[in-house]
Design a protein around this motif. Structure first.
Motif, PDB file in Angstrom:
ATOM      1  N   PRO A  79      46.848  72.966  65.912  1.00 30.40           N
ATOM      2  CA  PRO A  79      46.099  72.351  65.008  1.00 30.40           C
ATOM      3  C   PRO A  79      46.049  71.671  64.251  1.00 30.40           C
ATOM      4  N   TYR A  83      43.408  68.455  65.220  1.00 34.92           N
ATOM      5  CA  TYR A  83      42.613  68.007  64.320  1.00 34.92           C
ATOM      6  C   TYR A  83      41.960  66.685  63.988  1.00 34.92           C
ATOM      7  N   ALA A  86      40.221  65.418  66.644  1.00 31.20           N
ATOM      8  CA  ALA A  86      38.765  65.425  66.523  1.00 31.20           C
ATOM      9  C   ALA A  86      38.245  64.013  65.421  1.00 31.20           C
ATOM     10  N   GLN A  87      39.053  64.399  64.766  1.00 31.58           N
ATOM     11  CA  GLN A  87      38.371  63.163  63.668  1.00 31.58           C
ATOM     12  C   GLN A  87      38.877  62.175  64.430  1.00 31.58           C
ATOM     13  N   TRP A 105      27.947  66.310  58.561  1.00 34.54           N
ATOM     14  CA  TRP A 105      29.198  65.163  58.127  1.00 34.54           C
ATOM     15  C   TRP A 105      28.387  63.975  57.740  1.00 34.54           C
ATOM     16  N   ASP A 118      39.505  56.252  51.846  1.00 30.83           N
ATOM     17  CA  ASP A 118      40.896  56.961  51.738  1.00 30.83           C
ATOM     18  C   ASP A 118      41.932  56.205  50.723  1.00 30.83           C
TER      19      ASP A 118
ATOM     20  N   PHE B 116      44.435  75.282  59.309  1.00 27.20           N
ATOM     21  CA  PHE B 116      45.167  74.796  60.642  1.00 27.20           C
ATOM     22  C   PHE B 116      44.765  76.772  61.177  1.00 27.20           C
ATOM     23  N   ILE B 118      41.164  77.785  60.508  1.00 23.00           N
ATOM     24  CA  ILE B 118      39.848  78.051  61.208  1.00 23.00           C
ATOM     25  C   ILE B 118      39.614  77.447  62.618  1.00 23.00           C
ATOM     26  N   THR B 119      40.587  76.379  63.112  1.00 24.70           N
ATOM     27  CA  THR B 119      41.257  75.802  63.854  1.00 24.70           C
ATOM     28  C   THR B 119      41.743  77.525  65.077  1.00 24.70           C
ATOM     29  N   VAL B 125      36.061  73.850  65.111  1.00 29.03           N
ATOM     30  CA  VAL B 125      37.873  73.691  64.777  1.00 29.03           C
ATOM     31  C   VAL B 125      37.634  72.696  63.465  1.00 29.03           C
ATOM     32  N   ALA B 126      38.562  72.734  62.650  1.00 30.45           N
ATOM     33  CA  ALA B 126      38.442  71.466  61.702  1.00 30.45           C
ATOM     34  C   ALA B 126      38.863  69.810  62.248  1.00 30.45           C
ATOM     35  N   MET B 127      37.516  69.359  61.463  1.00 31.98           N
ATOM     36  CA  MET B 127      37.943  67.934  61.944  1.00 31.98           C
ATOM     37  C   MET B 127      37.334  66.649  61.057  1.00 31.98           C
ATOM     38  N   GLY B 128      37.447  66.982  59.310  1.00 33.92           N
ATOM     39  CA  GLY B 128      38.261  66.273  58.410  1.00 33.92           C
ATOM     40  C   GLY B 128      37.565  67.073  57.321  1.00 33.92           C
ATOM     41  N   LEU B 129      38.283  66.115  56.319  1.00 32.93           N
ATOM     42  CA  LEU B 129      38.415  66.880  54.976  1.00 32.93           C
ATOM     43  C   LEU B 129      37.543  65.130  53.696  1.00 32.93           C
ATOM     44  N   ARG B 131      36.271  62.701  50.839  1.00 34.43           N
ATOM     45  CA  ARG B 131      37.718  62.247  50.081  1.00 34.43           C
ATOM     46  C   ARG B 131      37.979  62.524  49.022  1.00 34.43           C
ATOM     47  N   ARG B 133      38.921  65.399  48.447  1.00 39.51           N
ATOM     48  CA  ARG B 133      39.209  67.160  48.278  1.00 39.51           C
ATOM     49  C   ARG B 133      38.123  68.486  48.379  1.00 39.51           C
ATOM     50  N   TYR B 137      34.510  69.258  56.906  1.00 34.92           N
ATOM     51  CA  TYR B 137      34.039  69.102  58.100  1.00 34.92           C
ATOM     52  C   TYR B 137      34.405  69.961  59.636  1.00 34.92           C
ATOM     53  N   PRO B 172      46.804  67.101  40.101  1.00 31.21           N
ATOM     54  CA  PRO B 172      47.146  67.024  41.747  1.00 31.21           C
ATOM     55  C   PRO B 172      48.713  66.514  42.107  1.00 31.21           C
ATOM     56  N   GLY B 174      51.981  65.465  43.715  1.00 35.91           N
ATOM     57  CA  GLY B 174      52.165  64.404  44.196  1.00 35.91           C
ATOM     58  C   GLY B 174      53.008  63.728  45.540  1.00 35.91           C
ATOM     59  N   ALA B 177      49.361  63.328  51.912  1.00 36.17           N
ATOM     60  CA  ALA B 177      48.971  63.880  52.434  1.00 36.17           C
ATOM     61  C   ALA B 177      49.299  64.844  53.908  1.00 36.17           C
TER      62      ALA B 177
END
Lengths: 134, 177
Positions: A79, A83, A86-87, A105, A118, B116, B118-119, B125-129, B131, B133, B137, B172, B174, B177
């Motif tokens: 996965p 990910y 795709a991104q 999106w 980011d 993970f 949902i993919t 399929v996960a594509m992105g978050l 900024r 969070r 997407y 948040p 520390g 990502a």
């Protein structure tokens, strides 16, 4: 020397079927994003089947635990790569084929902007938490 | 993930790879784990909140993990049959779309687990978050419409919500990502 052992051959056949359909899906689906569905989901279950069959074929405890570990990493990495692919494709501007509806999106090809945002978000997060990193 | 959990996890993986859960292997694994965690401190999350272990809460979490596992295995099977059918049909109705999903989960670990899961699940399929969070997407195929795709992701999220530790997760973390 039996020709067909159920516990060994059935999972391998099962897995091979799903890996084959994954290959067919990758060839037939219209764009990269749809193809990722085939390559991520189908290959994960397919390889699970093949690993199980191989473990039965080797039939010792070490084979089972090793293949369990391999499968675990398969589940963790597949996965992740889907990910990232795709991104990266999307933010670099590879247009998806979207017959189903709109792109909610709406950041196609905006890699630089997103990277910039980011970095800013990371800075904010670091400042907010009030702790120095490392 | 805090340091002791990470180290013992590495020890277990080491023993699994050797295929022999003998005590000396576990000990070597522990040593390697300590070394790896020292070399790569980025993987260590915020320090363990040293609370008295609450038996009932751990039990609830255990049940939630089991429910997630059962759900995941069922959905993984469905997902595979669905995509296999789409791949083999002569004229598959893929209906591809990209959806955004507002998130209720906050902690980094749970967001990773959601992406993970949902993919590997039917249709998405996960594509992105985003900024901040707060939005996920995802690319979807084989779903009726955007609402259906969104609903399936929200359903996964509802399985993960009870696993999120409520008190400390709002600040948040520390870890990178």
């Amino acid at each position: 020397m039996d020709d067909f052992r159920l516990a060994r051959d059935l999972p391998i056949l099962f897995g091979a079927f799903f890996v084959l359909t994954a290959a067919i899906g990758v060839v037939r689906f219209p764009d990269l994003y749809s193809r990722l569905h085939a390559s991520s989901k189908l290959v994960t279950l397919g390889s699970a089947g093949i690993f199980l069959g191989v473990a039965f074929a080797l039939s010792d405890a070490a084979a089972f635990t090793r293949l369990a570990a391999v499968l675990l990493f398969q589940f963790l990495t597949t996965p992740l790569s889907a990910y990232l692919i795709a991104q990266a494709a999307y933010l670099r501007g590879l247009p998806p084929i979207l017959t189903g509806g709109v792109d909610e999106w709406g950041a196609l090809g905006r890699a630089d902007e997103v990277a910039q945002a980011d970095r800013e978000a990371q800075r904010l997060l670091a400042a907010e938490s009030g702790e120095d990193e490392g | 993930m805090n340091r002791p959990t990470l180290v013992s996890l590495l020890a277990v993986v080491w023993a699994l790879l050797l295929g022999d859960p003998a005590l000396r292997h576990l000990a070597v694994g522990l040593g390697l784990g300590v070394l790896i965690v020292r070399l790569f401190p980025g993987g260590v999350g915020p320090g363990a909140t040293l609370r008295r272990p609450d038996l009932r809460a751990s039990l609830r979490r255990g049940v939630a993990w089991l429910r997630l596992l059962g759900f995941f295995l069922r959905e993984l099977t469905v997902a595979n049959v669905q995509v296999a059918l789409l791949a083999l049909q002569s004229r598959p109705r893929l209906n591809p779309l990209i959806v955004e999903v507002p998130l209720r989960l906050r902690s980094e670990g749970m967001l990773t687990l959601l992406a993970f899961t949902i993919t590997l699940m039917p249709g998405t399929v996960a594509m992105g978050l985003s900024r901040d969070r707060r939005t996920l997407y995802a690319h979807a195929i084989g779903t009726a419409d955007a609402e259906a795709a969104r609903a399936s992701i929200v359903r996964v999220e509802s399985y993960l919500l009870p696993l999120e530790t409520p008190p400390s997760s709002l600040s948040p973390t520390g870890g990178p990502a």
